[in-house]
Each structure stands twice: as C-alpha cells, then as structure tokens.
Design an enzyme around this catalytic site. Structure first.
Site, PDB file in Angstrom:
ATOM      1  N   THR A 210       0.815  -1.207   0.000  1.00  0.00           N
ATOM      2  CA  THR A 210       0.000   0.000   0.000  1.00  0.00           C
ATOM      3  C   THR A 210       0.848   1.255   0.000  1.00  0.00           C
ATOM      4  O   THR A 210       1.988   1.250   0.488  1.00  0.00           O
ATOM      5  CB  THR A 210      -0.910   0.021   1.253  1.00  0.00           C
ATOM      6  OG1 THR A 210      -1.560   1.280   1.373  1.00  0.00           O
ATOM      7  CG2 THR A 210      -0.091  -0.191   2.522  1.00  0.00           C
ATOM      8  N   ASP A 211       0.276   2.351  -0.495  1.00  0.00           N
ATOM      9  CA  ASP A 211       0.973   3.634  -0.440  1.00  0.00           C
ATOM     10  C   ASP A 211       1.009   4.205   0.974  1.00  0.00           C
ATOM     11  O   ASP A 211       1.769   5.142   1.248  1.00  0.00           O
ATOM     12  CB  ASP A 211       0.345   4.647  -1.398  1.00  0.00           C
ATOM     13  CG  ASP A 211      -1.131   4.933  -1.128  1.00  0.00           C
ATOM     14  OD1 ASP A 211      -1.720   4.313  -0.223  1.00  0.00           O
ATOM     15  OD2 ASP A 211      -1.703   5.786  -1.847  1.00  0.00           O
ATOM     16  N   GLU A 212       0.213   3.647   1.890  1.00  0.00           N
ATOM     17  CA  GLU A 212       0.162   4.204   3.245  1.00  0.00           C
ATOM     18  C   GLU A 212       1.474   4.025   4.006  1.00  0.00           C
ATOM     19  O   GLU A 212       1.702   4.704   5.003  1.00  0.00           O
ATOM     20  CB  GLU A 212      -1.007   3.600   4.026  1.00  0.00           C
ATOM     21  CG  GLU A 212      -2.347   3.956   3.425  1.00  0.00           C
ATOM     22  CD  GLU A 212      -3.511   3.717   4.372  1.00  0.00           C
ATOM     23  OE1 GLU A 212      -3.333   3.885   5.588  1.00  0.00           O
ATOM     24  OE2 GLU A 212      -4.599   3.382   3.876  1.00  0.00           O
TER      25      GLU A 212
ATOM     26  N   TYR B 179      -1.930  -0.096  11.092  1.00  0.00           N
ATOM     27  CA  TYR B 179      -2.043  -0.796   9.810  1.00  0.00           C
ATOM     28  C   TYR B 179      -0.844  -0.518   8.912  1.00  0.00           C
ATOM     29  O   TYR B 179      -0.190  -1.450   8.430  1.00  0.00           O
ATOM     30  CB  TYR B 179      -3.339  -0.389   9.089  1.00  0.00           C
ATOM     31  CG  TYR B 179      -3.300  -0.699   7.612  1.00  0.00           C
ATOM     32  CD1 TYR B 179      -3.134  -2.000   7.160  1.00  0.00           C
ATOM     33  CD2 TYR B 179      -3.417   0.315   6.655  1.00  0.00           C
ATOM     34  CE1 TYR B 179      -3.077  -2.288   5.803  1.00  0.00           C
ATOM     35  CE2 TYR B 179      -3.368   0.035   5.305  1.00  0.00           C
ATOM     36  CZ  TYR B 179      -3.194  -1.264   4.878  1.00  0.00           C
ATOM     37  OH  TYR B 179      -3.132  -1.535   3.538  1.00  0.00           O
ATOM     38  N   SER B 180      -0.550   0.746   8.666  1.00  0.00           N
ATOM     39  CA  SER B 180       0.541   1.060   7.738  1.00  0.00           C
ATOM     40  C   SER B 180       1.891   0.633   8.297  1.00  0.00           C
ATOM     41  O   SER B 180       2.784   0.231   7.540  1.00  0.00           O
ATOM     42  CB  SER B 180       0.542   2.548   7.384  1.00  0.00           C
ATOM     43  OG  SER B 180       0.643   3.371   8.524  1.00  0.00           O
ATOM     44  N   ALA B 181       2.048   0.668   9.616  1.00  0.00           N
ATOM     45  CA  ALA B 181       3.297   0.188  10.212  1.00  0.00           C
ATOM     46  C   ALA B 181       3.470  -1.312   9.985  1.00  0.00           C
ATOM     47  O   ALA B 181       4.575  -1.796   9.700  1.00  0.00           O
ATOM     48  CB  ALA B 181       3.324   0.503  11.701  1.00  0.00           C
TER      49      ALA B 181
ATOM     50  N   LYS C 187       2.204  -3.040   7.482  1.00  0.00           N
ATOM     51  CA  LYS C 187       2.501  -3.250   6.070  1.00  0.00           C
ATOM     52  C   LYS C 187       3.931  -2.832   5.746  1.00  0.00           C
ATOM     53  O   LYS C 187       4.602  -3.471   4.920  1.00  0.00           O
ATOM     54  CB  LYS C 187       1.500  -2.491   5.194  1.00  0.00           C
ATOM     55  CG  LYS C 187       0.112  -3.087   5.184  1.00  0.00           C
ATOM     56  CD  LYS C 187       0.079  -4.508   4.622  1.00  0.00           C
ATOM     57  CE  LYS C 187       0.326  -4.540   3.132  1.00  0.00           C
ATOM     58  NZ  LYS C 187       0.171  -5.921   2.572  1.00  0.00           N
TER      59      LYS C 187
ATOM     60  N   ASN D 117      -7.892   1.549  -3.643  1.00  0.00           N
ATOM     61  CA  ASN D 117      -8.685   0.825  -4.629  1.00  0.00           C
ATOM     62  C   ASN D 117     -10.183   1.053  -4.393  1.00  0.00           C
ATOM     63  O   ASN D 117     -10.625   1.289  -3.262  1.00  0.00           O
ATOM     64  CB  ASN D 117      -8.417  -0.677  -4.543  1.00  0.00           C
ATOM     65  CG  ASN D 117      -7.151  -1.119  -5.245  1.00  0.00           C
ATOM     66  OD1 ASN D 117      -7.136  -2.131  -5.935  1.00  0.00           O
ATOM     67  ND2 ASN D 117      -6.057  -0.384  -5.083  1.00  0.00           N
TER      68      ASN D 117
ATOM     69  N   LYS E 136     -15.279   0.576   4.004  1.00  0.00           N
ATOM     70  CA  LYS E 136     -14.447   1.563   3.335  1.00  0.00           C
ATOM     71  C   LYS E 136     -15.323   2.651   2.728  1.00  0.00           C
ATOM     72  O   LYS E 136     -16.519   2.468   2.500  1.00  0.00           O
ATOM     73  CB  LYS E 136     -13.584   0.891   2.260  1.00  0.00           C
ATOM     74  CG  LYS E 136     -12.686  -0.229   2.794  1.00  0.00           C
ATOM     75  CD  LYS E 136     -11.609   0.307   3.729  1.00  0.00           C
ATOM     76  CE  LYS E 136     -10.687  -0.795   4.248  1.00  0.00           C
ATOM     77  NZ  LYS E 136      -9.744  -1.283   3.243  1.00  0.00           N
TER      78      LYS E 136
ATOM     79  N   TYR F 233     -15.089  12.132   7.842  1.00  0.00           N
ATOM     80  CA  TYR F 233     -14.155  12.461   8.917  1.00  0.00           C
ATOM     81  C   TYR F 233     -13.645  13.904   8.789  1.00  0.00           C
ATOM     82  O   TYR F 233     -13.260  14.348   7.694  1.00  0.00           O
ATOM     83  CB  TYR F 233     -12.943  11.539   8.866  1.00  0.00           C
ATOM     84  CG  TYR F 233     -13.186  10.121   9.368  1.00  0.00           C
ATOM     85  CD1 TYR F 233     -14.211   9.833  10.235  1.00  0.00           C
ATOM     86  CD2 TYR F 233     -12.361   9.082   8.964  1.00  0.00           C
ATOM     87  CE1 TYR F 233     -14.418   8.538  10.704  1.00  0.00           C
ATOM     88  CE2 TYR F 233     -12.547   7.785   9.424  1.00  0.00           C
ATOM     89  CZ  TYR F 233     -13.582   7.524  10.291  1.00  0.00           C
ATOM     90  OH  TYR F 233     -13.772   6.254  10.753  1.00  0.00           O
TER      91      TYR F 233
END
Length: 356
Positions: free
Chosen positions: A132-134, A158-160, A162, A188, A197, A215
C-alpha cells in the site's frame, strides 16, 4: 498454477477472477475467510477446476508446506492482509499477526519450496508482495507524489504492519536471493468492496437513508485506483517486473474525500433517485480518526516507463461502474452486512459525534 493468498477479499477476489479470465492459468486460493473474505465474490468460479480454494491461515506453516508440496505453484501473489486503518486503531494485534507474522511465515515456506526447485523452475519462480501507499506516510498539499524511493513514514498500526512486511520481503530477497517483486498501490475501489471503506459505505448508507459519515473537514486527499486496473498492473509486474524492485501503482486520480462523497451522491441521484430529496442531505461530518494522514499521491511513472502500464479507467468511468455494480448486486450487499459488520460500525462511529 499460481498461489494467491487472500483471494476471497476485495482486491484478491477481483484478481482471481481477472487472472482466470485473462490467462486461463489455474489458481490455488488460500484465504482464512475472516469478516472481509467472501466466497460469494467467487461464485462464478464454482465448479471450475481452474480455481482450487483452501480455507486456511498464512500463519499456519504446516498447511503452507503441504500446499507448496502438493500444488507446486510457480508464483505467489500475496494479498492476504488486515487492511482497515480504523480497525487497526481499535485492535492492532490482529494486524501484527497477519501482516507481519503471516508474511514472515509465507516467505519462509516459499523459500523452502523455491530452494528445492530444479534450476529452470527456480529461475522462473516469483513472490509478488502486494502492499500500500500508506507505508510512505502523509504528504503536504503541494509535495511531489510518492515515488518508489520515498522514505517510509507509516502513521497507523495498519501502515506500520505493512511497512514491516515490505521490509521482510526486501530482506528475504537480499539475504536469501528469493525472487521477489513488490507493488505499492493507492486506494482501490470497485466491485466486491467490503462496506466499511469510504465508497461502498457511502453507497450502502445512502440507499438505506442513513448518515454519510465524513471524517473531519473531508479534505483528506487520496489517489483512487479502479480495482480492475490494479489487477492488470499486478499481472504486468508479475510477468515483467525486475527482481527486487518496487512498483508504485496509482490511478492518477487525486480526489478529496468530500468530493468523492458529492460525486457518489450525484450518481445516486441520477441512477436511483430518492423521493425524500438529494442524497447530499445525508452528509454528516464526524470527529476525525486519530493520526489521519492528510494526503496520499502515487507517482506511477516507473511502471509505465518500464512495463508499459497505465490505468484504463478515469475516476468518472470507474466510479460510475462501481455505483452501478452495487445497485445491481443488492443481495451481495445484504449478505455481507452481517451482525458482526453492524456491531463494528456501531463501535467505530459511536465515539465520533457529528462535528463541524
């Protein structure tokens, strides 16, 4: 045959369907069928000998060893992951287990399988890690888009998790020579997207007359990639990507969340008008999530330059296809909105009182 992990999830199931239609090559599909895994996504493949489904956990090393020995896949496409930022904030442990421990276990099983292959098959084997780009963190409004050499700055559990999995894949290539490629994609959207999502949640809530939660101020920017384009990009990376390389996959479609909301509302006004009035009346601003990244943007020039890939869909064409799919598949939507899904939505949004 290829091995696909997480092939009953949103991107994974779209890839399995796309792969079999485009190539005809059999798929061994391993999925734990957690809340986001849904075999209904793959109903069109029921009875098709080219699709072999196994319910199982990527942390289960004996299972992985048995599958590699029995099916001897020529490639691994690793989609399996916990992927929802909000869920990672409420319960990070599952993300560390699946995304970090699971990737490690899969890498080790793949390495054992690859090491024992004859020279020609060993040279042809590939391990494609889908990320992911995150992992790159957040961009300032005018900053250049993420390239493959951008520093990793993950800001959520999550991004950590990944980012950690990306680093494991890189290390297994440099230390052991495992033939890997990695792709980092932007947000996506498309068919079979679980309605926690943004885009499917907007569609489902609007049709039910429920609030459309946004948000903060809704000005968070994401690059949106139609899932069918992502599938074609993965096929290109698997076939032609250079070993050890990373390829960013994006849609060249930066959009603010609030603009996405208004686009979906306008499409629904056109395709399924509500006698009660325009759907934008349901927009409700709620408290922002902790550590919410402000902007992601993918620079996808490398994959175009090296592999000749560009997305086929514009955001206008892709979002119309997506809304039309959800309108045409009400049974699928009803099926995935289980008690567990309702409980999660209540938990996540109960603490987010409407804001400015």
């Amino acid at each position: 045959m290829i091995l696909v992990t997480g092939g009953a999830g949103f991107i994974g199931s779209n890839f399995v369907l796309d792969w079999i239609e485009a190539t005809g090559e059999p798929v061994l599909n391993l999925d734990a069928l957690t809340y986001a895994g849904n075999l209904r996504n793959l109903a069109s493949l029921q009875g098709d000998p080219r699709h072999v489904f196994v319910q199982g956990d990527i942390c289960d090393r004996p299972l992985l060893d048995r599958l590699f020995a029995e099916h001897r896949p020529r490639a691994v496409l690793h989609f399996a992951a916990e992927s929802h930022v909000d869920r990672s904030i409420h319960g990070p442990g599952a993300f560390m287990r699946t995304n970090v421990e699971g990737t490690f276990t899969l890498l080790e099983a793949a390495r054992q399988h690859w090491s024992a292959l004859p020279a020609d098959k060993k040279a042809a084997f590939r391990f494609h890690h889908v990320s992911t780009d995150e992992v790159y963190g957040s961009l300032a409004p005018d900053a250049p888009a993420f390239t493959e050499t951008h520093a990793y700055e993950p800001n959520s559990p999550y991004s950590a998790s990944k980012a950690a999995s990306d680093h494991l894949v890189r290390a297994w290539h440099h230390t052991y020579g495992l033939p890997v490629v990695t792709s980092n994609c932007s947000n996506n959207y498309g068919p079979y997207h679980f309605p926690e999502k943004l885009i499917p949640l907007l569609i489902v809530n609007a049709l039910a007359g429920k609030p459309l939660p946004v948000y903060g101020d809704g000005r968070q920017v994401r690059d949106w990639l139609y899932v069918g384009d992502h599938c074609s990009a993965i096929r290109a990376v698997l076939a032609k990507g250079r070993l050890g390389e990373t390829y960013n996959i994006g849609g060249w479609n930066e959009q603010a969340n609030i603009d996405i909301v208004h686009t979906v509302c306008k499409l629904l006004d056109e395709l399924r008008p509500d006698p009660a009035g325009p759907y934008k009346r349901l927009i409700t601003f709620v408290a922002d999530r902790p550590g919410h990244d402000r902007r992601y943007a993918i620079d996808a020039r490398k994959i175009e330059r090296e592999l000749g890939w560009r997305p086929a869909e514009t955001f206008a064409s892709g979002i119309r296809k997506t809304v039309q799919w959800y309108l045409a598949n009400a049974d699928w939507v009803a099926d995935v909105q289980s008690g567990g899904y309702r409980d999660w939505m209540a938990q996540n949004y109960a603490t987010r009182a409407p804001g400015a």
